[in-house]
Design an enzyme around this catalytic site. Structure first.
Site, PDB file in Angstrom:
ATOM      1  N   GLU A 125     -26.703 -17.157  -4.015  1.00 27.07           N
ATOM      2  CA  GLU A 125     -26.134 -17.484  -2.711  1.00 27.07           C
ATOM      3  C   GLU A 125     -26.884 -18.651  -2.084  1.00 27.07           C
ATOM      4  OE1 GLU A 125     -24.359 -13.103  -1.574  1.00 27.07           O
ATOM      5  OE2 GLU A 125     -26.325 -13.613  -0.802  1.00 27.07           O
ATOM      6  N   CYS A 139     -29.864 -23.972   2.912  1.00 33.61           N
ATOM      7  CA  CYS A 139     -30.873 -23.040   2.412  1.00 33.61           C
ATOM      8  C   CYS A 139     -30.439 -22.678   0.995  1.00 33.61           C
ATOM      9  CB  CYS A 139     -30.921 -21.811   3.314  1.00 33.61           C
ATOM     10  SG  CYS A 139     -32.011 -20.534   2.698  1.00 33.61           S
ATOM     11  N   CYS A 163     -35.261 -12.249  -7.963  1.00 33.32           N
ATOM     12  CA  CYS A 163     -36.595 -12.796  -7.632  1.00 33.32           C
ATOM     13  C   CYS A 163     -37.653 -12.117  -8.466  1.00 33.32           C
ATOM     14  CB  CYS A 163     -36.900 -12.603  -6.146  1.00 33.32           C
ATOM     15  SG  CYS A 163     -38.435 -13.420  -5.667  1.00 33.32           S
ATOM     16  N   CYS A 184     -41.157  -8.399  -2.303  1.00 33.09           N
ATOM     17  CA  CYS A 184     -41.381  -8.199  -0.867  1.00 33.09           C
ATOM     18  C   CYS A 184     -40.483  -7.049  -0.396  1.00 33.09           C
ATOM     19  CB  CYS A 184     -41.066  -9.472  -0.104  1.00 33.09           C
ATOM     20  SG  CYS A 184     -41.932 -10.893  -0.771  1.00 33.09           S
ATOM     21  N   CYS A 232     -37.215  -7.534   1.844  1.00 37.52           N
ATOM     22  CA  CYS A 232     -36.257  -8.567   1.442  1.00 37.52           C
ATOM     23  C   CYS A 232     -35.178  -7.982   0.525  1.00 37.52           C
ATOM     24  CB  CYS A 232     -37.017  -9.687   0.729  1.00 37.52           C
ATOM     25  SG  CYS A 232     -35.928 -10.849  -0.090  1.00 37.52           S
ATOM     26  N   GLY A 274     -35.096 -16.079  -4.587  1.00 41.59           N
ATOM     27  CA  GLY A 274     -36.096 -16.502  -5.574  1.00 41.59           C
ATOM     28  C   GLY A 274     -37.339 -17.115  -4.958  1.00 41.59           C
ATOM     29  N   GLU A 275     -38.398 -17.145  -5.765  1.00 40.68           N
ATOM     30  CA  GLU A 275     -39.660 -17.776  -5.367  1.00 40.68           C
ATOM     31  C   GLU A 275     -39.706 -19.154  -6.053  1.00 40.68           C
ATOM     32  OE1 GLU A 275     -42.703 -17.540  -3.528  1.00 40.68           O
ATOM     33  OE2 GLU A 275     -42.780 -19.466  -4.548  1.00 40.68           O
ATOM     34  N   LEU A 318     -45.991 -15.871   5.407  1.00 37.48           N
ATOM     35  CA  LEU A 318     -47.281 -15.184   5.484  1.00 37.48           C
ATOM     36  C   LEU A 318     -47.117 -13.717   5.911  1.00 37.48           C
ATOM     37  CD1 LEU A 318     -50.298 -15.788   5.103  1.00 37.48           C
ATOM     38  CD2 LEU A 318     -50.413 -16.214   7.553  1.00 37.48           C
ATOM     39  N   HIS A 319     -46.559 -13.500   7.058  1.00 34.27           N
ATOM     40  CA  HIS A 319     -46.205 -12.165   7.586  1.00 34.27           C
ATOM     41  C   HIS A 319     -47.386 -11.252   7.921  1.00 34.27           C
ATOM     42  CE1 HIS A 319     -42.249 -13.503   6.757  1.00 34.27           C
ATOM     43  NE2 HIS A 319     -42.317 -13.329   5.466  1.00 34.27           N
ATOM     44  N   CYS A 334     -32.190 -14.826   6.979  1.00 34.51           N
ATOM     45  CA  CYS A 334     -33.374 -14.731   6.136  1.00 34.51           C
ATOM     46  C   CYS A 334     -33.576 -13.309   5.631  1.00 34.51           C
ATOM     47  CB  CYS A 334     -34.604 -15.120   6.944  1.00 34.51           C
ATOM     48  SG  CYS A 334     -34.838 -16.862   6.970  1.00 34.51           S
TER      49      CYS A 334
END
Ligand code: SF4
Length: 348
Positions: free
Chosen positions: A95, A108, A115, A119, A122, A166-167, A222-223, A340
């Site tokens: 997507e 985006c 991924c 996380c 997510c 994905g990263e 970061l979170h 997000c």
């Protein structure tokens, strides 16, 4: 009869396509023409390359395929955001999202199918990582959004963020090749300064980016700046702890002198105390930094909930007092699961 395994022509460089024609006893500049059709004119078939002879087109068709994406489904949010479900040549779906504001259109884009990371907040992490996207599949998502921006908003795409599925640093080489195309005059000729690669923080790759002297910008999801909490929401932090991430970011800043953006969601009962905010200030003090406090979009089970406005205000005050730039980003496209952390192929 032996069948020729056709190669994806878009995996070849211009030089390789030129060499193909020379090997066939033809002129090298045919390679330039083909390359232009593939990347600037977005041709999806050799048939469409009308300035080549019929024989040349046939020759290409015998040896190559043109893999391209297809926007399988497009959803429009009430706030103007568009989400594309993009089908890849092997049928897998990723997507990408067009985010319009008054003056900008931001794409985006996704870099992997699923991924590699996990996380917990997510939606994408719940999909198995199937494969990395090829450079042309990343590039095509951008082109599709550029076309939609021209069609629906009467302006070209202005910015790109690698914050989709994905990263990106786990598919570094292909992301880099895609950005090369996006910024090249033979591609979309966009400025690298308008591109942000957002990582959850892979220290070794951040250092590599610095060594490669990339010109795009870096954002880090970061979170939490407290290892125990970050590991509980982003389990890979146990492998890449904050000490290593910070050291890599220090290296990045020493080489690039480029400000670091931190993406940060404040969740109720997880990272919403003064102690959490103080830790964030301590973490990002070493270099000019910007913190984006992002509104969270709950995914199905609702385990993670957006913190109170009071907690967000506390973060803003704490960061501003320490001279750190902070913005509070409202989420876009929530009604179509395009915000997000929500990308998870529900349209599939
Ligand atoms: S937040 Fe990004 S890195 Fe983490 S699981 Fe989701 S897509 Fe992967």
């Amino acid at each position: 009869m032996e069948t020729i395994k056709k190669k994806d022509i878009r995996a070849l460089t211009k030089e390789q396509i030129r060499a193909f024609f020379v090997a066939q006893g033809d002129k090298a500049f045919r390679g330039n023409q083909v390359y232009e059709w593939l990347w600037q004119k977005g041709a999806h078939s050799f048939e469409a390359m009308t300035n080549l002879s019929k024989e040349t087109r046939h020759q290409l068709d015998t040896n190559f395929v043109i893999n391209h994406i297809k926007v399988d489904q497009m959803q429009r949010s009430s706030d103007g955001t568009i989400k594309n479900a993009v089908q890849l040549h092997d049928g897998l779906i990723v997507e990408s999202v067009l985010i319009p504001t008054k003056t900008r259109t931001t794409a985006c884009v996704s870099s992997q199918v699923g991924c590699s990371l996990d996380c917990r907040f997510c939606a994408t992490s719940r999909l198995k990582r199937m494969r990395n996207l090829n450079p042309d599949e990343i590039y095509d998502q951008v082109v599709a959004i550029d076309n939609e921006s021209r069609l629906y908003f009467d302006r070209k795409l202005s910015n790109i963020v690698f914050m989709g599925m994905g990263e990106p640093l786990m598919n570094y080489n292909n992301v880099l090749k895609a950005i090369d195309k996006i910024t090249s005059p033979e591609g979309l000729a966009m400025s690298p300064k308008r591109i942000i690669v957002s990582t959850s923080g892979v220290p070794k790759m951040i250092k590599k980016m610095a060594d490669d002297e990339v010109k795009f910008k870096l954002a880090v999801s970061l979170h939490s700046a407290i290892d125990e909490i970050r590991t509980s929401i982003m389990p890979f932090n146990a492998t890449f702890p904050l000490k290593d991430l910070r050291e890599a970011l220090q290296y990045w800043y020493s080489k690039t002198k480029s400000r670091i953006t931190y993406e940060y969601v404040v969740w109720d009962g997880i990272n919403d105390t003064q102690n959490d905010a103080n830790a964030l200030v301590e973490f990002c003090r070493f270099a000019p930094s910007k913190v984006n406090l992002i509104e969270y979009n709950p995914i199905d089970d609702g385990e993670f909930q957006q913190a109170s406005n009071k907690a967000i205000d506390m973060y803003v005050t704490t960061l501003e007092r320490s001279g750190i730039t902070v913005t509070v980003r409202r989420s876009r496209g929530k009604d179509i699961d395009a915000a997000c952390g929500q990308l998870a192929n529900k349209s599939n």
